[in-house]
Design an enzyme around this catalytic site. Structure first.
Site, PDB file in Angstrom:
ATOM      1  N   THR A   1      11.748 -15.812  -5.390  1.00 16.83           N
ATOM      2  CA  THR A   1      11.647 -14.239  -6.843  1.00 16.83           C
ATOM      3  C   THR A   1      13.020 -13.709  -7.372  1.00 16.83           C
ATOM      4  O   THR A   1      13.376 -12.684  -6.716  1.00 16.83           O
ATOM      5  CB  THR A   1      10.864 -13.031  -5.985  1.00 16.83           C
ATOM      6  OG1 THR A   1      12.581 -13.005  -4.907  1.00 16.83           O
ATOM      7  CG2 THR A   1       9.990 -14.102  -4.683  1.00 16.83           C
TER       8      THR A   1
ATOM      9  N   SER B   1       9.928 -13.664   2.154  1.00 22.93           N
ATOM     10  CA  SER B   1      10.852 -13.059   0.469  1.00 22.93           C
ATOM     11  C   SER B   1      10.577 -11.459   0.513  1.00 22.93           C
ATOM     12  O   SER B   1       9.924 -10.519   0.640  1.00 22.93           O
ATOM     13  CB  SER B   1      10.128 -13.882  -1.159  1.00 22.93           C
ATOM     14  OG  SER B   1       9.908 -15.126  -0.377  1.00 22.93           O
ATOM     15  N   THR B   2      12.574 -11.150  -0.388  1.00 21.88           N
ATOM     16  CA  THR B   2      11.712  -9.888  -0.492  1.00 21.88           C
ATOM     17  C   THR B   2      10.928  -9.623  -2.201  1.00 21.88           C
ATOM     18  O   THR B   2      11.490 -10.716  -2.436  1.00 21.88           O
ATOM     19  CB  THR B   2      13.490  -9.447  -0.671  1.00 21.88           C
ATOM     20  OG1 THR B   2      14.283  -9.850   0.276  1.00 21.88           O
ATOM     21  CG2 THR B   2      14.156  -8.408  -1.100  1.00 21.88           C
TER      22      THR B   2
ATOM     23  N   GLU C   1      23.402 -14.755   5.511  1.00 21.56           N
ATOM     24  CA  GLU C   1      24.215 -16.527   5.517  1.00 21.56           C
ATOM     25  C   GLU C   1      24.944 -16.300   6.139  1.00 21.56           C
ATOM     26  O   GLU C   1      26.003 -15.865   6.574  1.00 21.56           O
ATOM     27  CB  GLU C   1      24.061 -16.992   4.515  1.00 21.56           C
ATOM     28  CG  GLU C   1      22.782 -17.452   3.898  1.00 21.56           C
ATOM     29  CD  GLU C   1      22.628 -17.444   2.063  1.00 21.56           C
ATOM     30  OE1 GLU C   1      23.761 -18.377   1.946  1.00 21.56           O
ATOM     31  OE2 GLU C   1      21.708 -17.432   1.925  1.00 21.56           O
TER      32      GLU C   1
ATOM     33  N   PHE D   1      21.361  -0.258   0.116  1.00 20.78           N
ATOM     34  CA  PHE D   1      23.010   0.313   0.901  1.00 20.78           C
ATOM     35  C   PHE D   1      24.013  -0.182   1.123  1.00 20.78           C
ATOM     36  O   PHE D   1      24.953   0.192   1.122  1.00 20.78           O
ATOM     37  CB  PHE D   1      22.009   0.776   2.128  1.00 20.78           C
ATOM     38  CG  PHE D   1      21.634   2.962   2.111  1.00 20.78           C
ATOM     39  CD1 PHE D   1      20.647   2.599   1.451  1.00 20.78           C
ATOM     40  CD2 PHE D   1      22.451   3.329   2.487  1.00 20.78           C
ATOM     41  CE1 PHE D   1      20.255   3.739   1.032  1.00 20.78           C
ATOM     42  CE2 PHE D   1      21.389   5.052   2.740  1.00 20.78           C
ATOM     43  CZ  PHE D   1      20.862   4.983   1.534  1.00 20.78           C
TER      44      PHE D   1
ATOM     45  N   CYS E   1      20.911 -12.201  -2.644  1.00 21.38           N
ATOM     46  CA  CYS E   1      20.409 -10.928  -2.749  1.00 21.38           C
ATOM     47  C   CYS E   1      20.397  -9.765  -2.906  1.00 21.38           C
ATOM     48  O   CYS E   1      19.285  -8.964  -3.728  1.00 21.38           O
ATOM     49  CB  CYS E   1      20.140 -10.804  -1.590  1.00 21.38           C
ATOM     50  SG  CYS E   1      18.698 -11.774  -0.368  1.00 21.38           S
TER      51      CYS E   1
HETATM   52  C1  UDX Z   1      14.690 -16.785  -1.975  1.00 20.85           C
HETATM   53  C2  UDX Z   1      15.271 -15.172  -1.999  1.00 20.85           C
HETATM   54  O1  UDX Z   1      16.778 -15.748  -2.388  1.00 20.85           O
HETATM   55  C3  UDX Z   1      15.640 -14.065  -1.237  1.00 20.85           C
HETATM   56  O2  UDX Z   1      15.787 -13.302  -2.223  1.00 20.85           O
HETATM   57  C4  UDX Z   1      14.316 -13.796  -1.195  1.00 20.85           C
HETATM   58  O3  UDX Z   1      13.517 -12.860  -0.067  1.00 20.85           O
HETATM   59  C5  UDX Z   1      13.034 -15.927  -1.121  1.00 20.85           C
HETATM   60  O4  UDX Z   1      13.471 -16.245  -1.779  1.00 20.85           O
HETATM   61  P1  UDX Z   1      16.496 -18.758  -0.099  1.00 20.85           P
HETATM   62  O5  UDX Z   1      15.003 -19.256   0.646  1.00 20.85           O
HETATM   63  O6  UDX Z   1      17.025 -17.962  -0.250  1.00 20.85           O
HETATM   64  O7  UDX Z   1      15.319 -17.340  -0.621  1.00 20.85           O
HETATM   65  O8  UDX Z   1      15.947 -19.530  -1.747  1.00 20.85           O
HETATM   66  P2  UDX Z   1      15.719 -20.858  -2.377  1.00 20.85           P
HETATM   67  O9  UDX Z   1      16.823 -21.392  -1.336  1.00 20.85           O
HETATM   68  O10 UDX Z   1      15.605 -20.505  -3.667  1.00 20.85           O
HETATM   69  O11 UDX Z   1      14.831 -21.718  -1.083  1.00 20.85           O
HETATM   70  C6  UDX Z   1      12.998 -21.438  -1.916  1.00 20.85           C
HETATM   71  C7  UDX Z   1      12.390 -22.564  -1.723  1.00 20.85           C
HETATM   72  O12 UDX Z   1      10.559 -22.358  -1.984  1.00 20.85           O
HETATM   73  C8  UDX Z   1      12.606 -23.588  -2.878  1.00 20.85           C
HETATM   74  O13 UDX Z   1      12.813 -24.959  -2.227  1.00 20.85           O
HETATM   75  C9  UDX Z   1      11.984 -23.984  -3.620  1.00 20.85           C
HETATM   76  O14 UDX Z   1      11.715 -25.732  -3.771  1.00 20.85           O
HETATM   77  C10 UDX Z   1      10.666 -23.877  -3.287  1.00 20.85           C
HETATM   78  N1  UDX Z   1       9.530 -23.012  -3.205  1.00 20.85           N
HETATM   79  C11 UDX Z   1       9.455 -22.279  -4.118  1.00 20.85           C
HETATM   80  C12 UDX Z   1       7.820 -23.914  -3.247  1.00 20.85           C
HETATM   81  O15 UDX Z   1       7.991 -24.930  -2.136  1.00 20.85           O
HETATM   82  N2  UDX Z   1       6.676 -24.244  -3.461  1.00 20.85           N
HETATM   83  C13 UDX Z   1       7.355 -23.216  -5.095  1.00 20.85           C
HETATM   84  O16 UDX Z   1       6.662 -22.116  -5.811  1.00 20.85           O
HETATM   85  C14 UDX Z   1       8.505 -21.942  -5.897  1.00 20.85           C
HETATM   86  C1  UDX Z   2      22.183  -9.863   3.079  1.00 19.70           C
HETATM   87  C2  UDX Z   2      21.758  -9.177   4.114  1.00 19.70           C
HETATM   88  O1  UDX Z   2      23.512  -8.374   4.243  1.00 19.70           O
HETATM   89  C3  UDX Z   2      21.344  -9.598   5.047  1.00 19.70           C
HETATM   90  O2  UDX Z   2      20.726  -8.535   5.786  1.00 19.70           O
HETATM   91  C4  UDX Z   2      19.695  -9.712   3.267  1.00 19.70           C
HETATM   92  O3  UDX Z   2      18.971 -10.453   4.382  1.00 19.70           O
HETATM   93  C5  UDX Z   2      20.458 -10.548   2.888  1.00 19.70           C
HETATM   94  O4  UDX Z   2      21.395 -10.515   1.685  1.00 19.70           O
HETATM   95  P1  UDX Z   2      24.019 -12.820   2.657  1.00 19.70           P
HETATM   96  O5  UDX Z   2      24.026 -12.195   1.074  1.00 19.70           O
HETATM   97  O6  UDX Z   2      23.927 -13.579   3.080  1.00 19.70           O
HETATM   98  O7  UDX Z   2      23.191 -11.279   3.313  1.00 19.70           O
HETATM   99  O8  UDX Z   2      25.936 -12.208   3.067  1.00 19.70           O
HETATM  100  P2  UDX Z   2      26.310 -10.688   3.282  1.00 19.70           P
HETATM  101  O9  UDX Z   2      27.147 -10.749   4.860  1.00 19.70           O
HETATM  102  O10 UDX Z   2      25.671  -9.054   3.899  1.00 19.70           O
HETATM  103  O11 UDX Z   2      27.898 -10.347   1.944  1.00 19.70           O
HETATM  104  C6  UDX Z   2      27.442 -10.301   0.577  1.00 19.70           C
HETATM  105  C7  UDX Z   2      28.093 -10.509  -0.134  1.00 19.70           C
HETATM  106  O12 UDX Z   2      29.033  -8.953   0.221  1.00 19.70           O
HETATM  107  C8  UDX Z   2      29.504 -11.606   0.335  1.00 19.70           C
HETATM  108  O13 UDX Z   2      29.239 -12.085  -0.872  1.00 19.70           O
HETATM  109  C9  UDX Z   2      30.664 -11.576   1.350  1.00 19.70           C
HETATM  110  O14 UDX Z   2      31.878 -11.941   0.744  1.00 19.70           O
HETATM  111  C10 UDX Z   2      30.400  -9.706   0.514  1.00 19.70           C
HETATM  112  N1  UDX Z   2      31.031  -9.173   1.163  1.00 19.70           N
HETATM  113  C11 UDX Z   2      31.076  -8.272   2.594  1.00 19.70           C
HETATM  114  C12 UDX Z   2      32.437  -7.628   0.717  1.00 19.70           C
HETATM  115  O15 UDX Z   2      33.036  -8.036  -0.026  1.00 19.70           O
HETATM  116  N2  UDX Z   2      33.017  -6.719   1.971  1.00 19.70           N
HETATM  117  C13 UDX Z   2      31.990  -6.139   2.656  1.00 19.70           C
HETATM  118  O16 UDX Z   2      33.088  -5.486   3.283  1.00 19.70           O
HETATM  119  C14 UDX Z   2      30.848  -7.370   3.338  1.00 19.70           C
END
Ligand code: UDX
Ligand code: UDX
Length: 462
Positions: A88, A127-128, A161, A222, A272
Site C-alpha cells: 500500500t 497490511s498497514t 525487519e 510514536f 513503514c
Molecule cells: C508492504 C508495506 O511495506 C507494509 O507497510 C504494508 O503493511 C504491506 O505492504 P511488504 O510485505 O514489505 O509490506 O511489501 P512488499 O514486499 O512490496 O510485498 C507486497 C507483495 O504483494 C509483493 O510481492 C507484490 O508482488 C504482491 N502483490 C501486490 C500481489 O500479490 N498482488 C497485488 O495486487 C499487489
Molecule cells: C518498524 C517497526 O519497528 C515495526 O514495529 C513495524 O511493524 C514496521 O516498522 P522496521 O521499519 O522494520 O520496523 O525497523 P525499525 O527497527 O523500526 O527501524 C526503522 C528505522 O529507524 C531504521 O532505519 C533504523 O535504523 C532507525 N532507528 C531505529 C534509528 O535510527 N534509531 C533507533 O534508535 C532505532
C-alpha cells in the site's frame, strides 16, 4: 483443519506466514503473489528477503503445511481465512499524492476475493492501512447478493525487519480488531485461537476495527517520533559539546521515557515509518484537524533534515568540495540484518553526494542489488563493491550508513593505510570506536558528538 491463504509474498506476508505455519501444523497455509519470480525464489535456496532465521523455518514447513503459488483464484476459492498483505505505497498521483495510501492493489484484491469465492470467509487486513479501510473492504466484499458473508478483521503486523523471527515468535502483543456483530466476534475468536497456538492469551488484544487500524499507524508514528526527537537533539549536541549518547542514556534511565529507540542516526528509513506518518497526516487533514496533521508531519521533516545535514556536514568538513573525490559508503540497507533499501538514508546520502559530483562506491553485505535497483539511473554512477577493503581503497572518506556489525570488526589500520590523506570517517550510526580511529590517524565525525580531528579549522581536538 482450515485452509489459510496469504495474498502478497513480500516482507510482511513472506516472513509472518511461515512462522504461523510452523506453530499450527494442523492447518494448511498457502502464500500467493502475482510476482512469479518471487514465488519461485521462496521455494529456492535463496529466499527473496534476507531475514536471519527465516530460511530454517521455511525449510521446515515448505511442502508440509506451507505452499507457495501464483494460482491466486483457485487458492481464494479453497480458503477459509485470507490474510491480505499486498503493498500500500504512498500515492504518487491525483488526490492526496505524496501522502495518502495508494489502495488500488487492495481494492483489486478485494474484488478478486469476491469473484472467486463460493463459501463465506474471514478476510484479515495484515497490511498497514488508513483507518476505515475495512469499511470499504466490507462494502465491496458484501456487495454480491449471493448469500456469502465476509467478516473483515484487522490484524496489523508489528514485527521489525532483521528481527522478524524473534518478534513473531515472542510478540509483545498481537492485535486483532473486529466489528461488534456476532459473526465478526466469532471470526475474532477464530483468529485468537490461531495465535494461541504459541502466544499467551493475555498478550492477545482485541479491539474494535478502527482502533486496531489506527493503532498500527500510531505505533509507527510514536517510534519514528522518538528517533526524530533524539536526532533533533543530536544537532544541538554537535553545537554545544554535549554527547548525544550520554544524553540518551541519561534520559532513557527514566522508566517513563525508556531506553529503546533513542539511538541518534543519519535518519530512519524502511518501508513503514515515513509512509505511515504521511498517512496519518493525510487522515488528520481529511478529518479537518490541520494542527494535528502539522504536528506529526514534523517528524518526517526532521528526518529529512537529519539526512541532508549529514551529507552537508561531509561536504563542509572535506574542505567544501567532494567533486571527483572517491567516497566509500558503508551500508545501503535501511538498518542492519536486512537486504531492504526502501527509504534508506544511505540512498539519500548517496543522492546528495552524487549531486556534489563525488565518486561513490557503496558496500553492503546483503543489500547491493536492491540499492542498485532503487537508485535507478543514478545507480549507473555508483560502484557497487561487496568487499569493504576494496571500497575504501584510495577513498578520501568513509561514511557509515548502516549499523552492520561486520563494519565494526574491520581492520581500520589497514583501511587507513590504503586511503587518501587526510582520511575521514563520518559515522552516521555511531557504530565505531571513535577514539581508536582518531589514534590511527582518521578525522572522525560522529552524530551528536564533537568531532575528533586534527584539522584545526573544524575541530576542538586539534
Ligand atoms: C508492504 C508495506 O511495506 C507494509 O507497510 C504494508 O503493511 C504491506 O505492504 P511488504 O510485505 O514489505 O509490506 O511489501 P512488499 O514486499 O512490496 O510485498 C507486497 C507483495 O504483494 C509483493 O510481492 C507484490 O508482488 C504482491 N502483490 C501486490 C500481489 O500479490 N498482488 C497485488 O495486487 C499487489
Ligand atoms: C518498524 C517497526 O519497528 C515495526 O514495529 C513495524 O511493524 C514496521 O516498522 P522496521 O521499519 O522494520 O520496523 O525497523 P525499525 O527497527 O523500526 O527501524 C526503522 C528505522 O529507524 C531504521 O532505519 C533504523 O535504523 C532507525 N532507528 C531505529 C534509528 O535510527 N534509531 C533507533 O534508535 C532505532
Amino acid at each position: 483443519m482450515s485452509n489459510i491463504l496469504c495474498i502478497g509474498a513480500g516482507y510482511v506476508g513472506g516472513s509472518t506466514m511461515p512462522i504461523i505455519a510452523s506453530h499450527c501444523p494442523e492447518h494448511r497455509f498457502v502464500i500467493v503473489d502475482i510476482n512469479e519470480a518471487r514465488i519461485a525464489a521462496w521455494q529456492s535456496d535463496h529466499l527473496p528477503i534476507y531475514e536471519p532465521g527465516l530460511d530454517e523455518i521455511v525449510r521446515q514447513t515448505l511442502g508440509k503445511n506451507l505452499f507457495f503459488s501464483t494460482e491466486i483464484n483457485r487458492n481464494i476459492a479453497e480458503a477459509d481465512i485470507i490474510f491480505v498483505s499486498v503493498n500500500t505505497p504512498t500515492k504518487t498521483f491525483g488526490q492526496g499524492a505524496g501522502r495518502a495510501a495508494d489502495l488500488q492493489y487492495w481494492e483489486k484484491t478485494a474484488r478478486q476475493i469476491l469473484e472467486n469465492s463460493t463459501t463465506s470467509k474471514i478476510v484479515v487486513e495484515k497490511s498497514t492501512l488508513p483507518v476505515r479501510t475495512a469499511e470499504a473492504m466490507e462494502r465491496i466484499l458484501n456487495s454480491n447478493g449471493n448469500g456469502l458473508h465476509f467478516d473483515v478483521l484487522s490484524n496489523p503486523e508489528f514485527l521489525a525487519e532483521g528481527t522478524a523471527v524473534r518478534d513473531m515468535q515472542n510478540p509483545d502483543r498481537v492485535l486483532i480488531g473486529g466489528r461488534e456483530t456476532e459473526s465478526a466476534q466469532k471470526a475474532v475468536a477464530t483468529l485468537v485461537e490461531l495465535y494461541m497456538n504459541w502466544v499467551p492469551r493475555e498478550r492477545i488484544i482485541t479491539t474494535n476495527l478502527w482502533s486496531s487500524e489506527l493503532s498500527k499507524l500510531v505505533a509507527n508514528a510514536f517510534l519514528a517520533q522518538r528517533i526524530s526527537s533524539i536526532n533533533a537533539i543530536s544537532a544541538l549536541c554537535e553545537k554545544t559539546e554535549a554527547d548525544v549518547s550520554e544524553v540518551a542514556n541519561a534520559i532513557g534511565r527514566d522508566e517513563r521515557i525508556g531506553r529503546y529507540f533513542l539511538r541518534a542516526s543519519v535518519g530512519f528509513g524502511g518501508s513503514c515509518f515515513q509512509k505511515d506518518i504521511l498517512n496519518l497526516v493525510y487522515l488528520c487533514e481529511y478529518y479537518g484537524l490541520p494542527e494535528v496533521a502539522r504536528y506529526w508531519e514534523q517528524v518526517v521533516k526532521m528526518n529529512e533534515f537529519q539526512e541532508r545535514r549529514f551529507a552537508a556536514n561531509m561536504v563542509t568538513s572535506m574542505f567544501n568540495t567532494v567533486a571527483g573525490k572517491r567516497i566509500a559508503l558503508f551500508g545501503a540497507a535501511f538498518k542492519a540484518n536486512t537486504n531492504d533499501t526502501r527509504e534508506s538514508p544511505a540512498l539519500e546520502v548517496c543522492r546528495a553526494l552524487l549531486e556534489e559530483r563525488a565518486d561513490i562506491v557503496m558496500t553492503d553485505p546483503h543489500a547491493l542489488d536492491n540499492a542498485c535497483y532503487d537508485l535507478g539511473d543514478l545507480g549507473k554512477r555508483v560502484t557497487f563493491e561487496p568487499d569493504p577493503y576494496i571500497a575504501a581503497d584510495r577513498a578520501h572518506a568513509i561514511a557509515i550508513l548502516t549499523e552492520w556489525s561486520q563494519f565494526s570488526e574491520l581492520d581500520y589500520e589497514r583501511i587507513y593505510a590504503s586511503m587518501v590523506k587526510p582520511a575521514f570517517v563520518f559515522d552516521g550510526r555511531n557504530l565505531l570506536d571513535h577514539k581508536k580511529l582518531y589514534e590511527i590517524g582518521f578525522n572522525v565525525y560522529p552524530i551528536g558528538k564533537a568531532p575528533l580531528t586534527r584539522l584545526v579549522a573544524n575541530g576542538s581536538h586539534g
